[in-house]
Scaffold this active site. Structure first.
Site, PDB file in Angstrom:
ATOM      1  N   TYR A 236     -26.224  13.952  15.726  1.00  0.00           N
ATOM      2  CA  TYR A 236     -27.504  13.628  16.360  1.00  0.00           C
ATOM      3  C   TYR A 236     -27.836  12.146  16.294  1.00  0.00           C
ATOM      4  O   TYR A 236     -28.985  11.767  16.473  1.00  0.00           O
ATOM      5  CB  TYR A 236     -28.655  14.399  15.700  1.00  0.00           C
ATOM      6  CG  TYR A 236     -28.504  15.902  15.615  1.00  0.00           C
ATOM      7  CD1 TYR A 236     -27.660  16.612  16.455  1.00  0.00           C
ATOM      8  CD2 TYR A 236     -29.244  16.620  14.682  1.00  0.00           C
ATOM      9  CE1 TYR A 236     -27.544  17.989  16.362  1.00  0.00           C
ATOM     10  CE2 TYR A 236     -29.142  18.001  14.585  1.00  0.00           C
ATOM     11  CZ  TYR A 236     -28.272  18.682  15.425  1.00  0.00           C
ATOM     12  OH  TYR A 236     -28.181  20.048  15.318  1.00  0.00           O
TER      13      TYR A 236
ATOM     14  N   LYS B 256     -17.389  20.123   5.829  1.00  0.00           N
ATOM     15  CA  LYS B 256     -16.263  20.769   6.508  1.00  0.00           C
ATOM     16  C   LYS B 256     -15.070  19.813   6.417  1.00  0.00           C
ATOM     17  O   LYS B 256     -14.365  19.547   7.404  1.00  0.00           O
ATOM     18  CB  LYS B 256     -16.659  21.068   7.968  1.00  0.00           C
ATOM     19  CG  LYS B 256     -15.691  21.947   8.746  1.00  0.00           C
ATOM     20  CD  LYS B 256     -15.772  23.422   8.399  1.00  0.00           C
ATOM     21  CE  LYS B 256     -14.644  24.197   9.064  1.00  0.00           C
ATOM     22  NZ  LYS B 256     -14.612  25.620   8.696  1.00  0.00           N
TER      23      LYS B 256
ATOM     24  N   ASP C 105     -19.043  26.995   6.393  1.00  0.00           N
ATOM     25  CA  ASP C 105     -19.053  28.393   6.846  1.00  0.00           C
ATOM     26  C   ASP C 105     -19.261  29.339   5.656  1.00  0.00           C
ATOM     27  O   ASP C 105     -19.994  30.332   5.752  1.00  0.00           O
ATOM     28  CB  ASP C 105     -17.798  28.762   7.651  1.00  0.00           C
ATOM     29  CG  ASP C 105     -16.561  27.971   7.261  1.00  0.00           C
ATOM     30  OD1 ASP C 105     -16.679  27.095   6.387  1.00  0.00           O
ATOM     31  OD2 ASP C 105     -15.485  28.237   7.807  1.00  0.00           O
TER      32      ASP C 105
ATOM     33  N   ASP D  35     -29.454  21.244   9.775  1.00  0.00           N
ATOM     34  CA  ASP D  35     -30.347  21.781  10.803  1.00  0.00           C
ATOM     35  C   ASP D  35     -30.169  23.299  10.882  1.00  0.00           C
ATOM     36  O   ASP D  35     -31.129  24.088  10.826  1.00  0.00           O
ATOM     37  CB  ASP D  35     -29.951  21.116  12.140  1.00  0.00           C
ATOM     38  CG  ASP D  35     -30.900  21.431  13.282  1.00  0.00           C
ATOM     39  OD1 ASP D  35     -31.888  22.133  13.049  1.00  0.00           O
ATOM     40  OD2 ASP D  35     -30.622  20.980  14.411  1.00  0.00           O
TER      41      ASP D  35
ATOM     42  N   ASP E 238     -32.672  26.585   9.106  1.00  0.00           N
ATOM     43  CA  ASP E 238     -33.277  27.669   9.897  1.00  0.00           C
ATOM     44  C   ASP E 238     -32.830  29.020   9.343  1.00  0.00           C
ATOM     45  O   ASP E 238     -33.624  29.961   9.235  1.00  0.00           O
ATOM     46  CB  ASP E 238     -32.861  27.581  11.377  1.00  0.00           C
ATOM     47  CG  ASP E 238     -33.796  26.674  12.189  1.00  0.00           C
ATOM     48  OD1 ASP E 238     -34.447  25.808  11.573  1.00  0.00           O
ATOM     49  OD2 ASP E 238     -33.866  26.835  13.421  1.00  0.00           O
TER      50      ASP E 238
HETATM   51  C1  LIG Z   1     -34.134  16.103  16.823  1.00  0.00           C
HETATM   52  C2  LIG Z   1     -33.588  17.456  16.472  1.00  0.00           C
HETATM   53  C3  LIG Z   1     -32.416  17.320  15.595  1.00  0.00           C
HETATM   54  C4  LIG Z   1     -34.700  18.312  15.937  1.00  0.00           C
HETATM   55  C5  LIG Z   1     -34.288  19.557  15.237  1.00  0.00           C
HETATM   56  O1  LIG Z   1     -33.543  20.380  15.737  1.00  0.00           O
HETATM   57  C6  LIG Z   1     -34.840  19.821  13.916  1.00  0.00           C
HETATM   58  O2  LIG Z   1     -35.614  19.064  13.402  1.00  0.00           O
HETATM   59  O3  LIG Z   1     -34.505  20.833  13.308  1.00  0.00           O
END
Ligand SMILES: CC(C)CC(=O)C(=O)O
Ligand SMILES: NC(=O)C1=CN([C@@H]2O[C@H](COP(=O)(O)OP(=O)(O)OC[C@H]3O[C@@H](n4cnc5c(N)ncnc54)[C@H](O)[C@@H]3O)[C@@H](O)[C@H]2O)C=CC1
Length: 346
Positions: free
Chosen positions: A130, A183, A216, A240, A244
């Protein structure tokens, strides 16, 4: 203290309003002066000013004590030439907010985990896939021809070293363990460099255990034995995705707080996106942004942080005061009011 609030897109304005109300009640109750100034970003500023990230916002951020950034719908933005800048990525790069810090812990009766989880993911925030070399020039992607797209995954010794130091320092305040997720078995050079720097920093923290886990396997271990993790340090995209996963395992994407921290500037930001599927309905869970604001207060060494965190935990503990994503019935504003009542009560 002066805080800048950038509501963003989708559910952003709804959860930002709830967060603002909570902060105002917190300020009043704890006797901590908090002045909140709001500015438009995202589609709101695109309509008014022709850009999703006005220069005036960029100029203001270093002048305030901290910023609270709502989620943005950057996937739907027009190209940069037409004013579509991803504020989230741009702020991280522009202000060198190199550590994205995302705590995640299980709570009784929430989520599908059968074992306790209490960990913090410290994600490198300015490099990896990113990396946004220049917010007006695009990300590290290009297309040599129309049938081939390439993404550059940038890892530097400086980037790896500074985020590793943040992770080890944090582990010292917790259970003294850092897991480097990588990785390097395939990405020998880039993740090899990341690991090299993490190991160097580990040598400066002999009291903190370092373990290394391939990404993984880490994704699987978060489900199988989440209790083995304390602080995870990893590169941008892995962090990221794993953050989540961890949040959802604990109940909802709407639960996890998050800050983007540099040496002098901190931007609090919900872990989740703009949730367009539920925007405008008043049902989004504002916990993530409220807990992010609490993390910002903590970063600013404000004692009000602990009060806010305790109030959120108190409300989440009671099934009757939960939002729909975690099996309750409360709307966004009602949940915010429940947190305000808890602040006054505690
Ligand atoms: C700019 C992105 C990397 C934003 C994103 O997916 C996040 O903050 O989780
Ligand atoms: N930091 C940021 O601003 C981020 C922005 N995005 C952007 O957000 C937009 C939507 O992305 P999605 O992939 O749909 O991810 P998302 O995180 O917005 O939503 C994924 C799922 O989680 C639910 N959800 C998310 N936050 C919630 C909350 N607070 N309360 C209850 N449910 C919640 C949504 O309803 C949806 O079903 C895209 O434009 C994407 O680029 C995505 C991730 C991070």
């Amino acid at each position: 203290m002066n805080l800048l609030l950038l509501p963003g897109d989708g559910v952003g304005p709804e959860i930002a309003a709830a967060t603002r109300r909570v902060l105002e009640v917190l300020a009043e109750t704890c006797g901590v002066p908090i002045a909140i100034e709001e500015r438009a970003i995202g589609f709101a500023s695109l309509a008014e000013e022709g850009t999703t990230l006005p220069d005036a916002v960029l100029e203001r951020i270093p002048q305030v004590d901290g910023t609270i950034l709502g989620p943005v719908s950057h996937f739907d933005y027009p190209p940069r030439e037409a004013g579509g800048i991803n504020p989230s990525a741009a702020l991280r790069t522009h202000f060198a907010l190199y550590a994205n810090i995302r705590p995640c812990r299980s709570r009784a009766g929430l989520g599908i985990l059968r074992k306790p989880m209490d960990l913090v993911i410290v994600r490198e925030n300015t490099e990896g896939f990113y990396s946004d070399r220049n917010m007006h020039a695009g990300s590290g992607e290009f297309m040599p021809d129309e049938d081939m797209a390439l993404s550059i995954r940038k890892i530097t010794a400086k980037g790896a070293s500074r985020v590793a130091r943040a992770a080890f320092a944090l582990a010292r305040t917790r259970r003294n363990k850092v897991t480097a997720v990588h990785k390097a078995n395939v990405l020998t050079l880039s993740d090899g460099l990341f690991l090299r720097e993490v190991r160097k920093v580990a040598a400066e923290f002999p009291d903190v255990e370092l373990e290394e886990v391939i990404v993984d396997a880490a994704a699987a271990l978060l489900i199988r034995s989440p209790d083995r993790f304390d602080v995870i340090v990893t590169t941008n995209m892995f962090g990221d995705i794993l953050s989540d996963e961890a949040s959802e395992l604990c109940g909802s994407l709407g639960l996890g707080g998050s800050i983007n921290a540099g040496d002098d500037i901190c931007v609090a930001q919900a872990q989740h996106g703009s949730a367009p599927d539920i925007a405008g309905q008043g049902i989004a869970n504002p916990t993530s942004l409220i807990l992010s604001a609490a993390m910002l207060l903590d970063w600013l060494s404000s004692p009000a942080a602990a009060v806010l965190e305790a109030a959120v935990e108190d409300v989440l503990d009671t099934p009757a005061t939960r939002t729909r994503d975690i099996g309750g019935t409360l709307g966004t504003a009602e949940f915010g009011e429940a947190v305000c009542s808890a602040i006054r009560r505690l």
